[in-house]
Design a protein around this motif. Structure first.
Motif, PDB file in Angstrom:
ATOM      1  N   TRP A  17      19.223   4.927  -5.930  1.00  0.00           N
ATOM      2  CA  TRP A  17      18.278   5.541  -6.858  1.00  0.00           C
ATOM      3  C   TRP A  17      17.709   4.491  -7.810  1.00  0.00           C
ATOM      4  CZ3 TRP A  17      16.951  10.798  -6.931  1.00  0.00           C
ATOM      5  CH2 TRP A  17      17.693  11.608  -6.063  1.00  0.00           C
ATOM      6  N   ILE A  18      16.404   4.582  -8.075  1.00  0.00           N
ATOM      7  CA  ILE A  18      15.740   3.719  -9.049  1.00  0.00           C
ATOM      8  C   ILE A  18      14.724   4.548  -9.814  1.00  0.00           C
ATOM      9  CG2 ILE A  18      16.030   1.601  -7.703  1.00  0.00           C
ATOM     10  CD1 ILE A  18      13.104   1.881  -6.808  1.00  0.00           C
ATOM     11  N   ASP A  19      14.311   4.052 -10.992  1.00  0.00           N
ATOM     12  CA  ASP A  19      13.234   4.736 -11.706  1.00  0.00           C
ATOM     13  C   ASP A  19      11.898   4.098 -11.320  1.00  0.00           C
ATOM     14  OD1 ASP A  19      12.651   2.506 -13.490  1.00  0.00           O
ATOM     15  OD2 ASP A  19      14.407   3.072 -14.665  1.00  0.00           O
ATOM     16  N   CYS A  20      10.818   4.684 -11.777  1.00  0.00           N
ATOM     17  CA  CYS A  20       9.503   4.230 -11.324  1.00  0.00           C
ATOM     18  C   CYS A  20       9.096   2.882 -11.912  1.00  0.00           C
ATOM     19  CB  CYS A  20       8.440   5.295 -11.621  1.00  0.00           C
ATOM     20  SG  CYS A  20       8.403   6.590 -10.368  1.00  0.00           S
ATOM     21  N   ALA A  58       4.698  14.214 -10.048  1.00  0.00           N
ATOM     22  CA  ALA A  58       5.754  15.230 -10.148  1.00  0.00           C
ATOM     23  C   ALA A  58       6.338  15.255 -11.557  1.00  0.00           C
ATOM     24  CB  ALA A  58       6.848  14.933  -9.125  1.00  0.00           C
ATOM     25  N   ALA A  59       7.107  16.292 -11.835  1.00  0.00           N
ATOM     26  CA  ALA A  59       7.735  16.422 -13.157  1.00  0.00           C
ATOM     27  C   ALA A  59       8.813  15.348 -13.334  1.00  0.00           C
ATOM     28  CB  ALA A  59       8.357  17.804 -13.292  1.00  0.00           C
ATOM     29  N   VAL A 104      13.603   8.125  -8.331  1.00  0.00           N
ATOM     30  CA  VAL A 104      13.393   8.367  -6.903  1.00  0.00           C
ATOM     31  C   VAL A 104      14.535   7.740  -6.104  1.00  0.00           C
ATOM     32  CG1 VAL A 104      11.950   6.289  -6.725  1.00  0.00           C
ATOM     33  CG2 VAL A 104      11.787   8.046  -4.958  1.00  0.00           C
ATOM     34  N   GLN A 105      14.883   8.376  -4.993  1.00  0.00           N
ATOM     35  CA  GLN A 105      15.919   7.836  -4.123  1.00  0.00           C
ATOM     36  C   GLN A 105      15.288   6.960  -3.046  1.00  0.00           C
ATOM     37  OE1 GLN A 105      18.304  10.719  -1.977  1.00  0.00           O
ATOM     38  NE2 GLN A 105      20.020   9.290  -1.821  1.00  0.00           N
ATOM     39  N   MET A 106      15.760   5.723  -2.956  1.00  0.00           N
ATOM     40  CA  MET A 106      15.328   4.783  -1.932  1.00  0.00           C
ATOM     41  C   MET A 106      16.468   4.592  -0.934  1.00  0.00           C
ATOM     42  SD  MET A 106      12.311   4.203  -3.026  1.00  0.00           S
ATOM     43  CE  MET A 106      11.741   2.774  -2.081  1.00  0.00           C
ATOM     44  N   LYS A 140       0.830  -1.211   0.000  1.00  0.00           N
ATOM     45  CA  LYS A 140       0.000   0.000   0.000  1.00  0.00           C
ATOM     46  C   LYS A 140       0.860   1.255   0.000  1.00  0.00           C
ATOM     47  CE  LYS A 140      -3.946   2.033   2.456  1.00  0.00           C
ATOM     48  NZ  LYS A 140      -4.900   1.832   3.597  1.00  0.00           N
ATOM     49  N   ASN A 141       1.882   1.285   0.845  1.00  0.00           N
ATOM     50  CA  ASN A 141       2.757   2.455   0.938  1.00  0.00           C
ATOM     51  C   ASN A 141       3.533   2.684  -0.357  1.00  0.00           C
ATOM     52  OD1 ASN A 141       1.932   2.862   3.578  1.00  0.00           O
ATOM     53  ND2 ASN A 141       3.676   1.782   4.472  1.00  0.00           N
ATOM     54  N   SER A 142       4.009   1.594  -0.958  1.00  0.00           N
ATOM     55  CA  SER A 142       4.786   1.722  -2.192  1.00  0.00           C
ATOM     56  C   SER A 142       3.912   2.202  -3.354  1.00  0.00           C
ATOM     57  CB  SER A 142       5.441   0.385  -2.546  1.00  0.00           C
ATOM     58  OG  SER A 142       6.367   0.004  -1.560  1.00  0.00           O
ATOM     59  N   TRP A 143       2.676   1.723  -3.395  1.00  0.00           N
ATOM     60  CA  TRP A 143       1.737   2.174  -4.427  1.00  0.00           C
ATOM     61  C   TRP A 143       1.468   3.666  -4.278  1.00  0.00           C
ATOM     62  CZ3 TRP A 143      -0.216   1.268  -8.962  1.00  0.00           C
ATOM     63  CH2 TRP A 143      -1.406   1.870  -9.347  1.00  0.00           C
ATOM     64  N   ASN A 144       1.294   4.132  -3.027  1.00  0.00           N
ATOM     65  CA  ASN A 144       1.077   5.566  -2.777  1.00  0.00           C
ATOM     66  C   ASN A 144       2.307   6.369  -3.180  1.00  0.00           C
ATOM     67  OD1 ASN A 144      -1.501   5.115  -1.760  1.00  0.00           O
ATOM     68  ND2 ASN A 144      -0.812   5.005   0.361  1.00  0.00           N
ATOM     69  N   LEU A 145       3.495   5.818  -2.920  1.00  0.00           N
ATOM     70  CA  LEU A 145       4.734   6.494  -3.309  1.00  0.00           C
ATOM     71  C   LEU A 145       4.826   6.608  -4.825  1.00  0.00           C
ATOM     72  CD1 LEU A 145       7.565   7.636  -2.710  1.00  0.00           C
ATOM     73  CD2 LEU A 145       8.417   5.280  -2.696  1.00  0.00           C
ATOM     74  N   LEU A 146       4.503   5.537  -5.519  1.00  0.00           N
ATOM     75  CA  LEU A 146       4.535   5.548  -6.989  1.00  0.00           C
ATOM     76  C   LEU A 146       3.600   6.618  -7.537  1.00  0.00           C
ATOM     77  CD1 LEU A 146       5.356   4.258  -9.715  1.00  0.00           C
ATOM     78  CD2 LEU A 146       3.440   2.688  -9.426  1.00  0.00           C
ATOM     79  N   ALA A 147       2.382   6.677  -7.000  1.00  0.00           N
ATOM     80  CA  ALA A 147       1.403   7.663  -7.467  1.00  0.00           C
ATOM     81  C   ALA A 147       1.905   9.084  -7.243  1.00  0.00           C
ATOM     82  CB  ALA A 147       0.070   7.446  -6.755  1.00  0.00           C
ATOM     83  N   ALA A 148       2.528   9.322  -6.097  1.00  0.00           N
ATOM     84  CA  ALA A 148       3.019  10.666  -5.773  1.00  0.00           C
ATOM     85  C   ALA A 148       4.163  11.078  -6.689  1.00  0.00           C
ATOM     86  CB  ALA A 148       3.477  10.715  -4.315  1.00  0.00           C
TER      87      ALA A 148
END
Length: 207
Positions: free
Chosen positions: A174-177, A94-95, A168-170, A82-90
């Motif tokens: 760093w990884i892409d979406c 963004a640009a 995004v930085q984890m 759930k948290n990762s899905w919300n992170l992906l959406a956020a």
């Protein structure tokens, strides 16, 4: 009128099958979609098979006082999904930040291998504490997990967004979406391995 109707029907079919993504050169390829979707589906099936029909004693069994139980694994998987899905959406709102792509050091295959390995260093960033997780039962957690997995599969099928140029930085780098989608799909596997190890323990309750 007939041609216009046929054109709308064709576009609808393209969206339904996920082929509309080919209209955008920066969207995912057919193989990328297939790989990610299969990863999510495989994890969902393996988790369902691994925990089906277990008793409370089996779900709460631990090898040591500070180790994970199957129940904690399930709660953690569902909460992380759930948290990762919300992170992906956020992030996708963004640009794009393609200039950050040079910071990515993991290939897709390396990321999956790291995520699926319970002994990898990534596990040090995770916690077995479930006190702050809001699920009231195993079934509720599993329902949430299946719902989030279904939403991710739908997104991977239909999205024409540029997942590769959103970076995004984890905690581990760093990884892409798109890789974030792979991370979500492969994360459950590492805990399914833990569940299987618990089930194979000689002291695991018979019922």
């Amino acid at each position: 009128m007939l041609k216009r109707t046929q054109g709308r029907l064709l576009l609808t079919l393209l969206v339904i099958t996920g082929l509309a993504g080919t209209l955008n050169n920066t969207s995912l390829s057919f193989q990328e979609r297939k790989n990610a979707i299969n990863l999510v589906k495989d994890g969902r099936k393996e988790l369902t098979d691994a925990v089906g029909g277990l008793s409370d004693a089996q779900l709460n069994f631990k090898t040591t006082s500070d180790s994970w139980s199957i129940k904690q694994c399930i709660y953690h998987i569902a909460s992380s999904e759930k948290n990762s899905w919300n992170l992906l959406a956020a992030i996708m709102k963004a640009a794009p930040n393609p200039e950050k792509r040079s910071l990515i050091t993991l290939t897709d295959e390396q990321l999956i291998a790291m995520m699926e390995n319970p002994s990898s260093n990534f596990i040090a960033t995770e916690s077995a504490d479930t006190k702050n997780i809001s699920f009231k039962s195993i079934n509720e957690a599993l329902d949430s997990y299946r719902l989030q997995s279904a939403e991710l599969i739908k997104y991977l099928k239909l999205s024409t967004e540029d997942l590769r140029d959103h970076v995004v930085q984890m905690p581990f780098g760093w990884i892409d979406c798109y890789q974030l989608c792979l991370m979500i799909g492969s994360h459950s596997i590492r805990h399914i391995i833990q569940i299987e190890e618990l089930r194979s323990n000689p002291k695991f309750p018979s019922r």
